[in-house]
Design a protein around this motif. Structure first.
Motif, mmCIF file in Angstrom:
data_model
loop_
_atom_site.group_PDB
_atom_site.id
_atom_site.type_symbol
_atom_site.label_atom_id
_atom_site.label_comp_id
_atom_site.label_asym_id
_atom_site.label_seq_id
_atom_site.Cartn_x
_atom_site.Cartn_y
_atom_site.Cartn_z
ATOM 1 N N UNK A 143 0.822 -1.211 0.000
ATOM 2 C CA UNK A 143 0.000 0.000 0.000
ATOM 3 C C UNK A 143 0.857 1.263 0.000
ATOM 4 N N UNK A 144 2.126 1.125 0.345
ATOM 5 C CA UNK A 144 3.003 2.296 0.351
ATOM 6 C C UNK A 144 3.242 2.830 -1.059
ATOM 7 N N UNK A 145 2.928 2.019 -2.064
ATOM 8 C CA UNK A 145 3.140 2.442 -3.453
ATOM 9 C C UNK A 145 1.860 2.971 -4.096
ATOM 10 N N UNK A 146 0.752 2.915 -3.372
ATOM 11 C CA UNK A 146 -0.530 3.344 -3.932
ATOM 12 C C UNK A 146 -0.764 4.829 -3.694
ATOM 13 N N UNK A 147 -1.209 5.512 -4.728
ATOM 14 C CA UNK A 147 -1.477 6.945 -4.618
ATOM 15 C C UNK A 147 -2.723 7.193 -3.768
ATOM 16 N N UNK A 148 -2.729 8.310 -3.069
ATOM 17 C CA UNK A 148 -3.893 8.683 -2.271
ATOM 18 C C UNK A 148 -4.812 9.592 -3.086
ATOM 19 N N UNK A 149 -6.106 9.494 -2.804
ATOM 20 C CA UNK A 149 -7.080 10.363 -3.454
ATOM 21 C C UNK A 149 -7.114 11.708 -2.731
ATOM 22 N N UNK A 150 -7.451 12.751 -3.468
ATOM 23 C CA UNK A 150 -7.466 14.085 -2.863
ATOM 24 C C UNK A 150 -8.455 14.984 -3.582
ATOM 25 N N UNK A 151 -8.759 16.100 -2.956
ATOM 26 C CA UNK A 151 -9.566 17.152 -3.572
ATOM 27 C C UNK A 151 -8.798 18.465 -3.470
ATOM 28 N N UNK A 152 -9.066 19.360 -4.402
ATOM 29 C CA UNK A 152 -8.405 20.667 -4.399
ATOM 30 C C UNK A 152 -9.132 21.625 -3.469
ATOM 31 N N UNK A 153 -8.378 22.291 -2.599
ATOM 32 C CA UNK A 153 -8.917 23.388 -1.806
ATOM 33 C C UNK A 153 -8.585 24.725 -2.454
#
Length: 255
Positions: free
Chosen positions: A124-134
């Protein structure tokens, strides 16, 4: 068989929980090497000696299972050259933010903000995290930071990483909005927000639970940089990883 080392540079760990982790990792095909100081009330030097020894072994990674307050006491005893020349990367979170950033600052070798105790899926250390723009503004730079309270322990020391052109990642387990603002203000007075290219806000557990995280998001909007928010990195049991010392690039269509 993949070999990994387990240590604890911060507060003492629960032996029964660690033994459970070891059993599960061994069933997954890992060979586990445990630091001599992990299960005892060790001195800072003894804990750092475990780390230094592991740096000289052929390991896939050095994983710190601890957290709390004491990690910075080990920094004066760390062999930075051994880490720089070794094959293994260092993994830890929360209080280990001080060690993660000190190692990067002194060696320019990557470290990983990740807690194996909470998430046994090392891949899981290689998996990108999801995000939203503030705040939409393209961000590119090497990531520094971690737990905001612990990261600030490095302020005024030779181990605080250079902030110029970096992306700053921040998260926190405890702390109401007033406390978090005091931490941000200290970073402001250090000139950090005038140097970095962007800001990543991770989980702020107390704010998220009390549904006051919008106050944090509103407060940071004054910074003239790109800002993103992820709810996938922090103190949760399924937290993903952020690599300290790795270059990240975030592009927004509306930037």
């Amino acid at each position: 068989m993949k070999r990994i080392g387990l240590i604890g540079l911060s507060d003492p760990v629960d032996k029964s929980k660690v033994n459970e982790i070891i059993t599960r990792l061994e069933k997954s095909g890992y060979q586990i090497i445990v630091g001599d100081s992990l299960f005892k009330s060790a001195s800072a030097k003894e804990k750092a000696d475990d780390f230094n020894m592991f740096c000289k072994l052929d390991l896939e990674g050095i994983f710190d299972l601890s957290g709390g307050d004491l990690a910075n006491t080990c920094i004066p005893f760390i062999d930075f050259k051994a880490y720089q020349n070794g094959s293994a990367c260092f993994y830890g979170y929360s209080d280990l933010s001080v060690v993660l950033n000190a190692l990067y600052s002194k060696t320019k070798k990557k470290t990983c903000l990740f807690q194996l105790r909470n998430n046994l899926n090392i891949e899981d250390t290689q998996n990108a995290f999801k995000f939203t723009w503030l705040k939409k503004k393209n961000m590119k730079g090497i990531v520094i930071g971690g737990n905001i309270r612990c990261f600030l322990k490095l302020a005024g020391t030779p181990y605080f990483p250079e902030a110029e052109d970096k992306i700053l990642f921040l998260e926190s387990h405890s702390g109401n909005i007033n406390k978090i603002i005091t931490y941000l203000t200290q970073l402001e007075m250090m000139g950090v927000f005038n140097k970095i290219n962007g800001l990543i806000l991770g989980q702020f557990t107390e704010l998220d639970k009390t549904r006051t995280d919008h106050l944090l998001e509103a407060y940071v909007s004054k910074y003239p940089i790109g800002i993103i928010r992820t709810h996938e990195v922090g103190h949760s049991l399924n937290s993903k990883a952020v690599w300290i010392g790795k270059e990240y690039c975030f592009k927004s269509k509306g930037a």
